[in-house]
Scaffold this motif. Structure first.
Motif, mmCIF file in Angstrom:
data_model
loop_
_atom_site.group_PDB
_atom_site.id
_atom_site.type_symbol
_atom_site.label_atom_id
_atom_site.label_comp_id
_atom_site.label_asym_id
_atom_site.label_seq_id
_atom_site.Cartn_x
_atom_site.Cartn_y
_atom_site.Cartn_z
ATOM 1 N N ASN A 1 0.795 -1.225 0.000
ATOM 2 C CA ASN A 1 0.000 0.000 0.000
ATOM 3 C C ASN A 1 0.831 1.282 0.000
ATOM 4 O O ASN A 1 0.328 2.319 -0.427
ATOM 5 C CB ASN A 1 -1.022 0.014 1.146
ATOM 6 N N PRO A 2 2.122 1.269 0.441
ATOM 7 C CA PRO A 2 2.917 2.488 0.236
ATOM 8 C C PRO A 2 3.051 2.874 -1.237
ATOM 9 O O PRO A 2 3.356 4.024 -1.556
ATOM 10 C CB PRO A 2 4.280 2.129 0.838
ATOM 11 N N GLY A 3 2.810 1.911 -2.132
ATOM 12 C CA GLY A 3 2.872 2.210 -3.555
ATOM 13 C C GLY A 3 1.833 3.219 -4.005
ATOM 14 O O GLY A 3 1.941 3.784 -5.102
ATOM 15 N N LEU A 4 0.818 3.473 -3.173
ATOM 16 C CA LEU A 4 -0.168 4.500 -3.512
ATOM 17 C C LEU A 4 0.466 5.883 -3.609
ATOM 18 O O LEU A 4 -0.102 6.789 -4.222
ATOM 19 C CB LEU A 4 -1.294 4.514 -2.477
ATOM 20 N N ARG B 1 9.516 9.391 15.730
ATOM 21 C CA ARG B 1 10.796 8.854 15.272
ATOM 22 C C ARG B 1 10.598 8.137 13.938
ATOM 23 O O ARG B 1 9.517 7.580 13.681
ATOM 24 C CB ARG B 1 11.376 7.875 16.292
ATOM 25 N N PRO B 2 11.609 8.095 13.086
ATOM 26 C CA PRO B 2 11.464 7.427 11.787
ATOM 27 C C PRO B 2 11.107 5.954 11.884
ATOM 28 O O PRO B 2 10.562 5.386 10.932
ATOM 29 C CB PRO B 2 12.844 7.621 11.138
ATOM 30 N N ASP B 3 11.407 5.311 13.026
ATOM 31 C CA ASP B 3 11.093 3.892 13.176
ATOM 32 C C ASP B 3 9.844 3.648 14.021
ATOM 33 O O ASP B 3 9.558 2.508 14.400
ATOM 34 C CB ASP B 3 12.283 3.147 13.791
ATOM 35 N N ASP C 1 2.272 4.815 10.541
ATOM 36 C CA ASP C 1 1.373 4.192 9.574
ATOM 37 C C ASP C 1 0.029 4.920 9.490
ATOM 38 O O ASP C 1 -0.385 5.328 8.396
ATOM 39 C CB ASP C 1 1.180 2.716 9.912
ATOM 40 N N PRO C 2 -0.670 5.132 10.602
ATOM 41 C CA PRO C 2 -1.926 5.895 10.495
ATOM 42 C C PRO C 2 -1.701 7.346 10.083
ATOM 43 O O PRO C 2 -2.544 7.939 9.394
ATOM 44 C CB PRO C 2 -2.527 5.799 11.901
ATOM 45 N N ALA C 3 -0.564 7.920 10.485
ATOM 46 C CA ALA C 3 -0.280 9.301 10.087
ATOM 47 C C ALA C 3 -0.091 9.404 8.576
ATOM 48 O O ALA C 3 -0.572 10.349 7.935
ATOM 49 C CB ALA C 3 0.964 9.808 10.814
ATOM 50 N N ASN C 4 0.605 8.423 8.004
ATOM 51 C CA ASN C 4 0.809 8.429 6.554
ATOM 52 C C ASN C 4 -0.505 8.248 5.802
ATOM 53 O O ASN C 4 -0.723 8.862 4.752
ATOM 54 C CB ASN C 4 1.795 7.329 6.157
#
Length: 275
Positions: free
Chosen positions: A162-165, A208-210, A216-219
């Motif tokens: 789904n990051p491919g969106l 933090r980046p990790d 995930d919900p923020a993105n």
């Protein structure tokens, strides 16, 4: 799970043997070469559909009528489509189990179906009619958009892909930036910069980046905000241009979809390597 293996389990044995028989066994040693032809065919489709649909939107080759652009790009478009279909089948037979277990492959096939419907059922007929949408093309548009929506839904929920969106978001953002003009373009660009600044802050200041549990919900929320901003700007531009030119607002909106559906198809193919 939404991979082909989940709704076609009865063909598992057949799929497992595909790369051991012709043409899979013949293609496998030359997989990279066939992949290059596949990508070149996709690039050919990208160029021709951009020229065609940008003309329907009202940008690009505006000195030529849409029907002339259609005549010029159609042979190359057909060549590109034939190329991706032939090479896609051959590549698939040499790597069948990867595709059989891939959720991204499902999204790609749905996207490809939608892309073919919107291109051959809507964009090409509309260009031949100088930007007018017939009733038949309208029916194809409804079907194509429905399949496109299913493809996006699969892409959005598929594990690991789904990051491919973000490919779709970036392509849509750049497309709208290209077609907007004047103060509208400046306002739109400032909005994009604001969203980008917010996203950087979320990834490097707020969390933090990790910190994937929060990122995930923020993105996902950021994708929604980007799409809302992009769609609002596109809608305003479509209505403005449609009113000024007298051309169908629906045709312009469908031309945007006719470009982005190929982006989704290509992006889903890229993410087959991951899931």
């Amino acid at each position: 799970m939404i991979a082909p293996q989940d709704f076609l389990p009865q063909i598992a044995d057949w799929v497992a043997n595909l790369d051991d028989v012709f043409p899979g066994s013949w293609v496998k040693p030359y997989f990279a070469q066939w992949e290059v032809v596949h990508l070149l065919s996709l690039a050919l489709i990208g160029g021709t559909t951009l020229l065609l649909n940008l003309r329907l939107i009202g940008f690009g080759l505006n000195d030529e009528p849409p029907s002339a652009v259609r005549r010029a790009v159609l042979p190359w478009l057909n060549l590109g489509v034939a190329g991706i279909l032939v090479t896609g089948v051959l590549i698939g037979t040499s790597n069948p189990e990867r595709l059989y277990t891939s959720e991204a492959f499902t999204a790609k096939m749905l996207g490809l179906a939608a892309a073919l419907i919107l291109t051959y059922g809507v964009s090409l007929p509309a260009a031949r009619a100088e930007g007018r949408l017939s009733r038949g093309a309208g029916l194809w548009a409804a079907l194509g958009l429905a399949v496109f929506g299913v493809s996006l839904s699969v892409f959005a929920v598929a594990n690991l892909v789904n990051p491919g969106l973000w490919h779709l978001v970036i392509a849509a953002a750049l497309l709208v930036l290209f077609v907007t003009r004047g103060r509208m373009r400046i306002a739109y660009l400032l909005g994009l910069l604001g969203l980008m600044t917010t996203q950087v802050a979320i990834h490097h200041v707020i969390y933090r980046p990790d910190d994937y549990a929060n990122l995930d919900p923020a993105n996902k929320a950021m994708i929604g905000m980007y799409l809302a901003w992009i769609l609002a700007a596109a809608a305003i531009q479509i209505v403005r241009d449609g009113s000024a030119s007298g051309r169908s607002v629906a045709v312009k909106a469908l031309a945007y979809a006719g470009i982005l559906v190929w982006v989704v198809t290509a992006a889903a193919g890229r993410w087959i390597a991951f899931a």
